[in-house]
Design a protein around this motif. Sequence first.
Motif, PDB file in Angstrom:
ATOM      1  N   TYR A  32       0.762  -1.341   0.498  1.00  0.00           N
ATOM      2  CA  TYR A  32      -0.248  -0.141  -0.275  1.00  0.00           C
ATOM      3  C   TYR A  32       0.785   1.440  -0.536  1.00  0.00           C
ATOM      4  N   VAL A  63      -6.853  -3.497   7.413  1.00  0.00           N
ATOM      5  CA  VAL A  63      -8.198  -2.057   7.899  1.00  0.00           C
ATOM      6  C   VAL A  63      -9.206  -3.287   6.786  1.00  0.00           C
ATOM      7  N   SER A  67      -9.879   0.194  10.363  1.00  0.00           N
ATOM      8  CA  SER A  67     -10.555   1.432   9.800  1.00  0.00           C
ATOM      9  C   SER A  67     -12.281   1.187   9.359  1.00  0.00           C
ATOM     10  N   LYS A  82     -13.148   8.593   7.434  1.00  0.00           N
ATOM     11  CA  LYS A  82     -11.719   9.140   8.214  1.00  0.00           C
ATOM     12  C   LYS A  82     -12.018   9.089   9.323  1.00  0.00           C
TER      13      LYS A  82
END
Length: 383
Positions: A118, A201, A230, A241
Amino acid sequence: MDSKLPDTGMSIFAVMTQLANDCGAINLAQGFPSFNPDERLLELANKHLHAGANQYAPMSGVPALRHAIAKKTADLYGRQIDADTEITVCDGATEGLFSTIQAVVGSGDEVIVFDPAYDSYEPAVTLAGGVTRHLPLVITRDRPDFHIDWQQLAQSINSRTRLIILNFPQNPTGVILTADDLDALAEVTRDTSIYLLSDEVYEHIIFDDQAHQSLACHDELWQRTFIVSSFGKTYHVTGWKVGYCIAPSKLMAEFRNIHQWACYSVVTPLQHALADFMTLTPEHYRELPRFYEKKRDRFCDLVRNSRFTFTPAAGTFFQVLDFSEISEEDDVNYSRRLTREIGVASIPVSVFCEQPPPGRKLRFCFAKDDAILEEAAGKLCQL
Ligand SMILES: Cc1ncc(COP(=O)(O)O)c(C=O)c1O
């Protein structure tokens, strides 16, 4: 002005999304759902906005949300964590990753990542003064999905190695860890002072009845681990977010030492809404694997008769398709051409790698309504 990140261009997600918008293409590039979250979550957000939850949240996150995270971690991974000292709510997983890296990595320290990796890890390491070492995930005859070569990892560790970053279920390949992998990681890091950063996540997006192997499950690994997750991925709210980091209290103290200067605290009403929703609907994350498994299966069925080759993703909401039988072009140019000429945007996998990965691969996000997947697949099948 001299750049602190001279080699880092604009994130590929911004680049491909911009191109998709300019061309009116279907955006299967950036990882976000095309659908709305549960109506009850929106109502809870609305309720807390109007109930006065509009001032700064505590630096570590609102207590109700930290308690909900602690309960989930105990229920799913058998790890009892202290909601006061071992959990911090972050400004998306991105801030959790960034603050962990700033907390752990110093000048000249080495950080190991596994390619395809990532894209937010390396810039954060560079800003901390560290050096990123890229190890490729490998494909072997006895294990034909991308996986960690434990021997190669053991040989790559030296006295400067400070942190290993893992991300499973993995973006972009969709591969997952096994329980044996956790034991292998424990063996490689035993008797070292290396920390682990586990980007989880996609912890709730895992298919075919596999269980997510969180590093929280493993007693030995947990002692040296920061786990980042997340809410954006789990509750279809990437634009909110909101994420979190969990770690043993001594590690978490240093994490907070950075987090308080990076953003101090995170949007208050949404934290309350997420806390209520987690408590009201624990079934949501238990049902998420099946929800996305159906989407994976739908997308894979739709492209099965195309000239792309693929192994169905084991997790995440991404499917990698190999176009080696269609074109000899490199993946960066090919993905741009597909966006412009057939109107489907994807992410070229090589941008996540120091060395080109085997084959020619593009990543497609299937977190979309079926009608969008059908239209996109129809175009891909024409190639
Ligand atoms: C592997 C991985 N880590 C972290 C993130 C960032 O998550 P957030 O949007 O919560 O900052 C993403 C988002 O796509 C991701 O795919």
